[in-house]
Each structure stands twice: as structure tokens, then as C-alpha cells.
Scaffold this active site. Structure first.
Site, PDB file in Angstrom:
ATOM      1  N   ASP A   1      44.532  33.709  32.998  1.00 34.95           N
ATOM      2  CA  ASP A   1      43.701  34.746  33.268  1.00 34.95           C
ATOM      3  C   ASP A   1      42.317  33.872  33.162  1.00 34.95           C
ATOM      4  O   ASP A   1      41.615  33.418  32.505  1.00 34.95           O
ATOM      5  CB  ASP A   1      43.774  35.903  32.259  1.00 34.95           C
ATOM      6  CG  ASP A   1      42.415  37.091  32.809  1.00 34.95           C
ATOM      7  OD1 ASP A   1      41.887  36.712  33.785  1.00 34.95           O
ATOM      8  OD2 ASP A   1      42.953  38.105  32.963  1.00 34.95           O
TER       9      ASP A   1
ATOM     10  N   ARG B   1      53.725  46.128  53.174  1.00 33.73           N
ATOM     11  CA  ARG B   1      54.119  46.199  52.107  1.00 33.73           C
ATOM     12  C   ARG B   1      54.572  45.041  51.529  1.00 33.73           C
ATOM     13  O   ARG B   1      54.755  44.124  50.896  1.00 33.73           O
ATOM     14  CB  ARG B   1      55.432  47.080  52.057  1.00 33.73           C
ATOM     15  CG  ARG B   1      56.063  46.513  50.298  1.00 33.73           C
ATOM     16  CD  ARG B   1      56.513  48.483  50.173  1.00 33.73           C
ATOM     17  NE  ARG B   1      58.032  48.201  50.331  1.00 33.73           N
ATOM     18  CZ  ARG B   1      59.220  47.537  50.528  1.00 33.73           C
ATOM     19  NH1 ARG B   1      58.763  46.625  49.913  1.00 33.73           N
ATOM     20  NH2 ARG B   1      60.117  48.215  51.382  1.00 33.73           N
TER      21      ARG B   1
ATOM     22  N   TYR C   1      41.554  41.034  27.975  1.00 32.04           N
ATOM     23  CA  TYR C   1      40.829  41.625  27.789  1.00 32.04           C
ATOM     24  C   TYR C   1      41.669  43.207  27.455  1.00 32.04           C
ATOM     25  O   TYR C   1      42.773  43.484  27.730  1.00 32.04           O
ATOM     26  CB  TYR C   1      41.472  42.055  29.503  1.00 32.04           C
ATOM     27  CG  TYR C   1      41.036  43.132  30.541  1.00 32.04           C
ATOM     28  CD1 TYR C   1      39.954  43.584  30.667  1.00 32.04           C
ATOM     29  CD2 TYR C   1      41.690  43.338  30.633  1.00 32.04           C
ATOM     30  CE1 TYR C   1      39.333  45.346  30.675  1.00 32.04           C
ATOM     31  CE2 TYR C   1      41.475  45.419  31.673  1.00 32.04           C
ATOM     32  CZ  TYR C   1      40.497  45.645  31.491  1.00 32.04           C
ATOM     33  OH  TYR C   1      40.663  47.031  32.352  1.00 32.04           O
TER      34      TYR C   1
ATOM     35  N   LYS D   1      36.150  40.996  40.539  1.00 28.68           N
ATOM     36  CA  LYS D   1      34.782  40.375  39.988  1.00 28.68           C
ATOM     37  C   LYS D   1      34.176  39.735  40.665  1.00 28.68           C
ATOM     38  O   LYS D   1      34.176  40.031  42.331  1.00 28.68           O
ATOM     39  CB  LYS D   1      35.441  39.776  38.527  1.00 28.68           C
ATOM     40  CG  LYS D   1      36.735  40.508  37.516  1.00 28.68           C
ATOM     41  CD  LYS D   1      35.848  42.042  37.169  1.00 28.68           C
ATOM     42  CE  LYS D   1      36.286  42.809  36.168  1.00 28.68           C
ATOM     43  NZ  LYS D   1      37.628  43.571  36.182  1.00 28.68           N
TER      44      LYS D   1
END
Length: 416
Positions: free
Chosen positions: A205, A69, A122, A230
Site C-alpha cells: 500500500d 463494466r 490503515y 488521496k
């Protein structure tokens, strides 16, 4: 040889990995483990001191492995390689793009703060800004690329909102219209209200351009976020996100990621490392294909308008931003089909090679209907203002032969 500067695409094969530590394996193995063994109690103490920010890492000290983690070899090596493209100090990989975006916003925004964001963004980001953040007393104020920095600054001052501004969030090129935003102008807005007590963060972004075609950190941004699903992943077989930036901001992002527990796992990290090796090859081919497709659509009798960065008119503000900020027109384009939703759906339903699916940046070409799919939750007013109409179709161009992509688009248009 030792002093040679290697390009990022060359370093994607080996940077950050020491085969001698993994039985000589030429590729980094998948470290499918939850925890790591300390050589001594003193070593464990030292590792935790650095991990929890109780002290800074020493000049020659390597951050020790503790627990997946906190850190894992697959993620650490991946994050080091991603930094090479963007010129970042540090990178943090997340389990999704929205996980990366939401973590950044939750870290740098508090109740009563204002987030200034570009429109459109988005659909998931739009929902988080306008439906989730208000529940925490955080207000989002949108701006378009038709507004100058001077106009936005004046509006914020007139309304007395400048001291509440904490972040300028920009998606450029914008999804799904390819609208461009000048990052110099966005930096000016942040700087106009920043002071020693109020460090306004500019976050970009960069998903549409991937790490290859635009480098926001070199253009004034503090942080850059990606849906690594992506182009970075690029094979439609994983979900991931990434945040990159300067150490002073990334320390905060990493700390919150540790306690939210939304880092990617080792298997995802390994897949992303594999994908980075072909990133430039894939994206280069996709961009070449997109240019051919856009040129075909430009003069088609059933196409009303094409939204493609390679078609921007010289002398316009958008073209000037393109020349200043981008290295390519990219592989994303949208177009307005003549008619409306009926014609758009007919086109989508008749595609044979191109897949009708959301997401983008993968090896296969994809098509979708933003108004009723990825951006269905955007307000009707914003859709109209930003040109997300029912006749708009978004295409993500893949690596297939461009003539086959064009044939498929052509035969689908014939049915409309």
C-alpha cells in the site's frame, strides 16, 4: 523529438489519448455510456475472447470497447497514465481504495491461507484483515518494523505456517506513525516460502507516498495498491482506488474486478486524469510545506514527539530504509501532544484554517485523531504496541502557504 524520453509529469497531459478519435478535443471527453457499438459480429466475438481470457491479445491488436463494466476510454487512458509513474505493466482503477485492497486479498487468498501483514496499517485495512477475512477461514499475522526477516521466517517455520503463507501485505510508510518497512526484507520473506506451486505475492500500500515518492514495483513488490482518493485525486472530491503490477498478477485482479463490478465510473476516471496533470506540482509543494511544519513542531514546548520522515536519525535502520526506498519525506506527519485525549481534542477543536477531517493527500490541510477516528477499531493491544495513543494527532499538509499552516497550529496549541 520523436525519440525523446518524456518524464511522466509531461505525459500526463496526453499519453494514451488520440484527439482525432474525439472530434479533435484537446482533453479526453467523459464517455458517459454503458455500452459500445461493434462494427460487426466478428469484431464483437474477438473483443469478448480477449476480455474473458479465452485468448491472448494479438501483437498489434487493440483491446476493443465492449461495456463500461469491462472497459471505458476514461478508465483505460487513466490506467495507462498511472503505469508511467510506477513502472507497471498494467493498472486497474476501482471505486475506492478499500475496494482495490479487498479485491486483491480475495483474489490471492483462500480458506486456510495466511496473510502476513505489517503493523500498523490503515484502520479499514486492519478491520478487513482481522474482522472480515477470518469469516472466510483466512488468518492474518501481523509483524512490526522491529522484527527482522530472519526472525519472521524462523517464527513461521517453527509454527509450521510457511506453506500456508500466500501474501505479504505491507503498508510503508505506515498510517499513522510513518513507520518504514524494508521491501527487500519483505521480498526475502516471500521468497523463503515460494516455490513453483506456491507463488507468494508481495503487495504494498503506497498511499502515503503516492506515485511520486516511492516505487514499490521497482523494489521487489508484485502489486502496489492506492487509495486514489488521496494524492492521485488530491482535491477531496472523489473516491477511488488503484492496483498496479505485472501482467500475470493483474490479469487475475482485472478478472475479479469484472465480476465483482467494482470498477470506477467514467466521471471518476475523468476527474482523476485531470488531477494527474498537477500531481507533481501539488505533491512537491505539500512536501515543502510539511518540512516547515515539522521543523516548527520539533521544538514546540507543548509537543512531546514528532513522527516525520525528514527527522529520522542518520545511521539508524529507519534512516537507511528511507534513503534506499523514498525520494521525499512526504507530506504526512503525526505528533504526540503533551497530555492526552483532552489536550488533543482541545487542539483539534481550536483549528481555524486546517480542517478537522479524515482522509489525506488533498490540497487542503487536514487534522484528525487516529485513536478515536481512523484507527478506532484497532485492538487496544495493537494501539499500545504501535504508538497510536490518545495524544497522537495526524496531519496531512496541503498546498496553503506554510506560514499560515504554522500560525494555525501555533494558535491551537496555545489553547491546550
Amino acid at each position: 523529438m520523436d525519440n525523446r524520453y518524456f518524464h511522466p509529469e509531461s505525459l500526463m497531459m496526453s499519453h494514451g489519448y488520440k484527439p482525432a478519435l474525439s472530434e479533435g478535443a484537446i482533453k479526453c471527453p467523459i464517455f458517459q455510456t454503458s455500452t459500445f457499438v461493434f462494427n460487426s459480429a466478428e469484431e464483437g466475438k474477438a473483443f469478448f475472447e480477449v476480455a474473458y481470457g479465452q485468448r491472448e491479445k494479438g501483437p498489434n491488436e487493440e483491446l476493443g470497447l465492449i461495456y463500461s463494466r469491462l472497459n471505458n476510454p476514461d478508465l483505460q487512458i487513466l490506467e495507462e497514465r498511472l503505469c508511467l509513474w510506477d513502472g507497471a505493466d498494467e493498472c486497474a482503477v476501482f471505486e475506492s481504495g478499500m475496494s482495490a485492497i479487498s479485491t486483491v486479498m480475495l483474489e490471492f487468498l483462500r480458506p486456510g491461507d495466511i496473510l502476513l501483514y505489517s503493523k500498523p496499517v490503515y484502520g479499514g485495512t486492519d478491520h478487513f484483515i482481522n474482522k472480515v477475512l477470518p469469516q472466510y477461514g483466512i488468518k492474518g499475522i501481523g509483524f512490526t518494523n522491529t522484527q527482522s526477516s530472519e526472525e519472521i521466517i524462523m517464527e513461521m517455520k517453527t509454527k509450521g505456517l510457511g506453506q500456508k503463507l500466500k501474501m505479504v501485505y505491507v503498508e510503508t510508510p505506515a498510517n499513522p506513525t510513518n513507520a518504514l518497512f524494508d521491501l527487500d526484507e519483505c521480498r526475502k520473506i516471500a521468497d523463503a516460502f515460494s516455490n513453483e506451486e506456491n507463488d507468494i505475492v508481495v503487495c504494498v500500500d503506497n498511499t502515503y507516498m503516492g506515485p511520486l515518492w516511492q516505487h514499490p514495483l521497482k523494489l521487489g513488490a508484485d502489486l502496489v495498491v492506492y487509495s486514489a482518493t488521496k494524492y492521485i485525486g488530491g482535491h477531496s472530491d472523489l473516491i477511488a482506488g488503484a492496483v498496479l503490477g505485472r501482467s500475470k498478477h493483474m490479469k487475475r485482479v482485472r478478472t475479479l474486478r469484472t465480476f465483482l463490478g467494482n470498477m470506477a465510473g467514467p466521471w471518476t476516471g475523468w476527474l482523476l486524469m485531470r488531477s494527474l496533470e498537477t500531481l507533481k506540482v501539488r505533491m512537491t509543494q505539500q512536501a515543502e510545506n510539511a518540512e516547515q511544519v515539522a521543523n516548527f513542531l520539533l521544538n514546540h514546548p507543548k509537543v512531546e514527539k514528532v513522527y516525520y520522515l525528514g527527522h529520522l536519525e542518520a545511521g539508524t535502520k529507519q534512516h537507511a530504509i528511507f534513503k534506499k526506498q523514498l525520494f521525499s519525506a512526504g507530506a504526512m506527519l503525526s505528533f504526540d501532544i503533551k497530555g492526552g485525549k483532552k489536550e488533543a481534542f482541545t487542539f483539534l477543536n481550536h483549528l481555524k484554517l486546517i480542517k478537522l477531517a479524515v482522509s489525506l493527500g488533498s490540497t487542503e490541510s487536514l487534522a484528525e485523531h487516529p485513536a478515536t477516528m481512523t484507527h478506532s477499531d484497532v485492538s487496544a493491544e495493537d494501539k499500545e504496541t504501535m504508538g497510536i495513543s490518545e495524544r497522537l494527532i495526524r496531519l496531512s499538509i496541503g498546498v496553503e502557504h506554510y506560514s499560515d499552516i504554522i500560525w494555525d497550529i501555533s494558535q491551537a496549541l496555545e489553547n491546550c
